[in-house]
Design an enzyme around this catalytic site. Structure first.
Site: not given
Length: 494
Positions: A16, A21, A181-182, A186, A220, A244, A340
């Site tokens: 938390g 978070a 999975d962010h 999107k 990236e 991803h 990267k």
């Protein structure tokens, strides 16, 4: 527009006060609160080994949402729904205390037994938390929903992922598990099904007869930064491609579902992923490339980054070709790459279409012109948009062809209104919509594809470093496409 009925729910967030978070999760929940998806009937219990009072925890919440708040009173009212519990995931007695807290908050806020368990911790704790939540009766037993949310990584290979999944499904049903999975939150990723299946002009040519190749770039510009402890055990293949990139590819490659509901969509995604050609050792050598950045542009080589072993053979770049053995795609190549320290932060999908079988402009005119391939680009990040590159005649005297872009790029004003990925995904969790979450069969198929690649890389010595910061990766990645008569569309956009 119909007003949304706020969802009643208790969140229990393990980890938390973690970075995720504080930076992402609480602002996302707050935005749902501002927009009415949550109202007075919700509460959140933050959990970790730290000793905090409720007031100390609420102060952290107010600080984490500072950039999103309209006024102090609003932030304080939101934070008043937050409670803290020092918790050891291995201590069964702590779960009994958590059950008591959950029941009290359920009554206080009239939550109807709805519970969301978000585990933002190291993967080795996922199964322990799930088992203890069930065995110690923390799960709702009065008709409300129970939903378990877990962050990546979901295993290191197929065997570890299956073991983890078996642990989770001993406590939760598959339809209660949300593997977050962010990238699936999107804007552009979520638009893929609409762009494809909502436009016959596009879907009618979305196959091997018209598409020459598909390219997914997740680049990236930053290096490993402070994540060496995790990243050196993962690498680009595990960290970006397995989840991803392959999730994005599954939306691009899938057949049309019968209806736009999560069960049907997942069924078609699984069919696509399970049709990927699994490479043997020779196939891996021919179709996948790895890299590691060296020094340059005033920045250190990967092996000189803090926390990285001097002899590390970890991949900071991975690229490869995917082939689907099915009627829609035949041998049409899907290329994926991620790395990267590349030239720019860039998330995009480029679909290159085949040229006409007969190019009438290449001959039979006084000034022969060679047509270029049409390219449809779906921009993910940092810009959001759609660009279609087409051939036309230019305005000069005589007959000359040129390519132009038909484009829609999201304006800054529109971008400011678009929900951020975690906000979207929390909204879907509250609504019980698994469309943009990975199911276990999808995860399993992805690992079965990636495992032979990773196993060969682990067993062979690479020639690292092999690309410079500010480039788009090793030359071998360009050669990979050149062997098929293709080339990366970005950054050499026409």
């Amino acid at each position: 527009m119909a007003t949304e009925t706020p969802t009643r729910a208790l969140f229990m967030l393990f980890g938390g006060t973690g970075d995720l978070a504080l930076r992402k999760l609480y602002p996302a929940i707050f935005n749902l609160y501002k927009k009415g998806s949550l109202s007075k009937h919700f509460a959140l219990v933050g959990l970790s080994r730290k000793e905090l009072t409720d007031d100390e925890f609420r102060a952290k919440i107010i600080d984490s949402i500072a950039s999103e708040t309209d006024d102090k009173a609003q932030a304080e009212e939101f934070a008043s729904h937050f409670y803290w519990k020092s918790h050891d995931v291995n201590n069964l007695g702590h779960y009994a205390e958590l059950r008591t807290i959950a029941d009290e908050l359920d009554k206080k806020y009239e939550l109807e037994g709805n519970r969301v368990f978000y585990v933002s911790m190291a993967p080795q704790f996922f199964g322990i938390v799930a088992k203890n939540l069930k065995d110690q009766h923390v799960l709702s037993e009065n008709g409300g929903f129970n939903r378990l949310v877990i962050e990546k990584p979901f295993g290191r290979d197929y065997e570890s992922a299956k073991k983890l999944n078996d642990e989770l499904t001993s406590a939760f049903n598959e339809n209660q598990i949300y593997r977050i999975d962010h990238y699936l939150g999107k804007e552009t990723t979520q638009a893929i099904p609409v762009i494809r299946f909502g436009n016959p002009i596009i879907e009618s040519v979305w196959n091997q007869n018209f598409i020459k190749n598909v390219q997914v770039t997740l680049a990236e510009s930053l290096g490993v930064e402070d994540r060496a402890g995790y990243y050196d055990t993962a690498g680009a293949l595990r960290d970006m491609i397995q989840n991803h990139a392959l999730q994005i590819v599954s939306y691009l490659a899938m057949d049309e579902p019968n209806t736009f509901v999560d069960t049907e969509i997942r069924k078609e995604k699984v069919k696509a992923l399970e049709s990927m050609e699994i490479y043997d050792a020779e196939g891996v050598k021919q179709n996948f490339v790895r890299g590691q950045y060296g020094a340059g542009d005033g920045s250190p080589a990967y092996r000189d980054e803090p926390g990285v072993p001097k002899d590390s053979n970890n991949d900071t770049y991975a690229a490869g070709k995917i082939v689907f053995n099915n009627p829609r795609w035949g041998k049409t190549p899907f290329y994926v790459r991620s790395g990267k320290k590349l030239a720019a932060k860039q998330g995009r999908i480029d679909i290159e279409f085949k040229k006409p079988l007969v190019d009438i402009f290449a001959k039979g005119t006084k000034q022969p012109q060679e047509l270029q391939s049409n390219v449809l680009s779906l921009l993910i990040d940092p810009k959001v948009g759609i660009v279609l590159n087409i051939n036309t005649k230019n305005s000069e005297q005589g007959f000359h062809t040129e390519t132009v872009d038909l484009d829609y790029v999201q304006s800054p004003e529109r971008a400011a209104e678009v929900p951020l990925p975690y906000e979207r995904l929390f909204h879907d969790i509250l609504n019980g919509d698994g469309t943009y979450f990975a199911s276990w069969p999808e995860v399993a198929a992805a690992w079965k594809f990636v495992d032979p690649i990773q196993h060969l890389w682990d067993a062979t010595q690479p020639d690292f470093p092999n690309y410079k910061p500010g480039s788009m990766g090793p030359k071998a990645a360009d050669d990979l496409l050149a062997r098929d008569g293709n080339s990366w569309y970005y950054p050499n956009v026409r």
